[in-house]
Scaffold this motif. Sequence first.
Motif, short mmCIF file in Angstrom:
data_model
loop_
_atom_site.label_atom_id
_atom_site.label_comp_id
_atom_site.label_asym_id
_atom_site.label_seq_id
_atom_site.Cartn_x
_atom_site.Cartn_y
_atom_site.Cartn_z
N THR A 205 -21.14 15.19 25.80
CA THR A 205 -21.18 14.73 24.42
C THR A 205 -22.63 14.65 23.97
OG1 THR A 205 -20.68 12.91 22.90
CG2 THR A 205 -21.10 12.32 25.19
N SER A 206 -22.88 15.00 22.73
CA SER A 206 -24.23 14.94 22.20
C SER A 206 -24.51 13.61 21.50
CB SER A 206 -24.47 16.09 21.21
OG SER A 206 -23.57 15.99 20.11
N THR A 207 -23.50 12.74 21.43
CA THR A 207 -23.68 11.42 20.81
C THR A 207 -23.07 10.36 21.74
OG1 THR A 207 -21.64 11.74 19.54
CG2 THR A 207 -23.72 12.28 18.44
N PRO A 208 -23.67 10.14 22.90
CA PRO A 208 -23.08 9.21 23.87
C PRO A 208 -23.33 7.75 23.53
CG PRO A 208 -25.15 10.05 24.72
CD PRO A 208 -24.91 10.76 23.41
N TRP A 209 -22.47 6.88 24.02
CA TRP A 209 -22.63 5.45 23.86
C TRP A 209 -23.36 4.88 25.06
CZ3 TRP A 209 -21.70 2.83 19.50
CH2 TRP A 209 -20.83 3.40 18.56
N THR A 257 -33.30 10.33 18.41
CA THR A 257 -33.29 11.56 19.19
C THR A 257 -33.79 11.28 20.60
OG1 THR A 257 -33.65 12.92 17.22
CG2 THR A 257 -34.18 13.91 19.36
N VAL A 258 -33.01 11.69 21.59
CA VAL A 258 -33.35 11.48 22.99
C VAL A 258 -33.25 12.83 23.71
CG1 VAL A 258 -32.81 10.22 25.11
CG2 VAL A 258 -32.37 9.17 22.87
N TYR A 259 -34.25 13.14 24.54
CA TYR A 259 -34.26 14.36 25.33
C TYR A 259 -33.88 14.03 26.77
CZ TYR A 259 -36.81 16.06 21.26
OH TYR A 259 -37.18 16.38 19.98
N VAL A 260 -32.92 14.79 27.31
CA VAL A 260 -32.38 14.52 28.63
C VAL A 260 -32.59 15.72 29.54
CG1 VAL A 260 -30.34 13.79 29.93
CG2 VAL A 260 -30.58 13.15 27.53
N GLY A 261 -33.02 15.49 30.78
CA GLY A 261 -33.16 16.53 31.77
C GLY A 261 -32.71 16.02 33.13
N VAL A 262 -32.71 16.90 34.12
CA VAL A 262 -32.35 16.54 35.49
C VAL A 262 -33.56 16.72 36.38
CG1 VAL A 262 -30.88 17.10 37.48
CG2 VAL A 262 -29.92 17.16 35.16
N THR A 277 -33.67 21.08 35.79
CA THR A 277 -33.14 21.77 34.61
C THR A 277 -34.12 21.63 33.45
OG1 THR A 277 -32.04 19.88 33.55
CG2 THR A 277 -30.82 21.03 35.30
N GLY A 278 -33.84 22.39 32.41
CA GLY A 278 -34.49 22.16 31.14
C GLY A 278 -33.87 20.95 30.45
N LEU A 279 -34.13 20.82 29.17
CA LEU A 279 -33.69 19.64 28.42
C LEU A 279 -32.47 19.92 27.56
CD1 LEU A 279 -37.12 18.26 27.13
CD2 LEU A 279 -35.80 17.49 29.11
N ALA A 280 -31.77 18.86 27.25
CA ALA A 280 -30.72 18.85 26.23
C ALA A 280 -31.06 17.72 25.26
CB ALA A 280 -29.35 18.63 26.85
N ILE A 281 -30.51 17.78 24.06
CA ILE A 281 -30.76 16.77 23.04
C ILE A 281 -29.51 15.92 22.84
CG2 ILE A 281 -31.38 16.33 20.64
CD1 ILE A 281 -32.82 19.00 20.59
N VAL A 282 -29.69 14.61 22.85
CA VAL A 282 -28.60 13.72 22.45
C VAL A 282 -29.09 12.89 21.27
CG1 VAL A 282 -27.62 13.61 24.76
CG2 VAL A 282 -29.23 11.85 24.03
N GLN A 283 -28.16 12.46 20.44
CA GLN A 283 -28.46 11.66 19.26
C GLN A 283 -27.79 10.30 19.39
OE1 GLN A 283 -30.58 12.32 16.93
NE2 GLN A 283 -30.97 14.47 17.39
#
Length: 296
Positions: A205-209, A257-262, A277-283
Motif C-alpha cells: 500500500t502506498s498510504t499505510p497506517w 511524503t516518506v521514502y522507504v528502502g531495504v 533495494t532502491g526506494l519506494a514512496i509512501v504518503q
Amino acid sequence: MFTKTFAALIAAAVVLGAPTPPAPSETNILQFALSLEHLERAFYTGALAQYDAQAFADAGFPAWVRGRFTQISAHEQTHVDALTAALGDQAPQPCQYSFPYTDPRSFVALSFAIEGVGAAAYQGAAKFIDDKDTLGVAASILSVEERQVAWVSSAVLKQQPWDGPFETALTPTGAFSLASPFITSCPSSNPALPVTPLPALSISTSTPWPGSTIQLTFDNPDGANAAYAVWLNGLEAVYTPLDGNKQTTVPSGMRGTVYVGVTSNTQVPLTDASMVTGLAIVQMPFDSMAGAADNA
C-alpha cells in the motif's frame, strides 16, 4: 524499531546512498541534475500536449490549475537550458521516457511525486558542490522545485503544504532509483551517472497506517541480508525489522511524503553497500487546512 536522527548524527553524514570516496565531481552532479530536468521537462510537455484545458475541466480542475502547470513546464525548460549551458559539450542529452499517467488526475498525482524527488535530489547533492556560484544556482532551482511541490500538494490535491520542519534529502542513488522506472532508453553517448543501480522495491500500500503490517516485494539476486526497512522523513531515518516473509511494521511519527528502502543493517553512515533495494514512496498525508491542534 530503531531511530537515527540526522541532526544528532550530522558529523556522520547519514544520507541515503552516501558514496564512498572518491565523491562525485561537480560535473557529475550537474550532469545528474540535468538528467532529472530532462525527465521533468518531458513529463510536463508530454502531458500538457495530451490534456487540453477542457480535459482538465472535465477532470474537475479549475482553469488556473492547467495554467500553473504550463508555468511549471516553462520553469523546467529554463532549468534544462541553464544546466546545458553550464555543462557545454559535457551535457547529457534527453532520454526516452514513459510515464504511467492516464488522465489529468493521475498526471497531477505523478507530478507531486516527481517534483518531490527532484527537490530531494538537489538538496542531497548540494554538499558535493564547492563552487559558490554553482551552489547558488542549484539552491535557486531547489527553492523553485520545493515551491512547486507545495503548490501541487496543497492547492491542487488539498493535502499537506509541507511534511514537517525539515526536508528529506536524497543522494543520486536514492533519487535515481525513483526516477529510473520512467526511463526507457538513453543515448549511448551520455556520460555515466554517479549512481549505484539497485533492485526495485514495491509495497502493498502506498498510504499505510502507523502500526500496520505491510508487504514488501523485491528481488535479491545477490542474496544480500535483507534485514530492515528504512523510512526516511525529514532528518529522521527509522529502521523496522523485516520478517521472513518480507513484511514489516509501519513506524509512528512519519508524516507527509516518506521514502522507504531495504537495508542489510542499521550501520551509520548508511552507504550504497548497505542498501538492498532502491526506494519506494509512501504518503501519510494530512489536510491542507490546519486546525488549532495541528502543529505539523
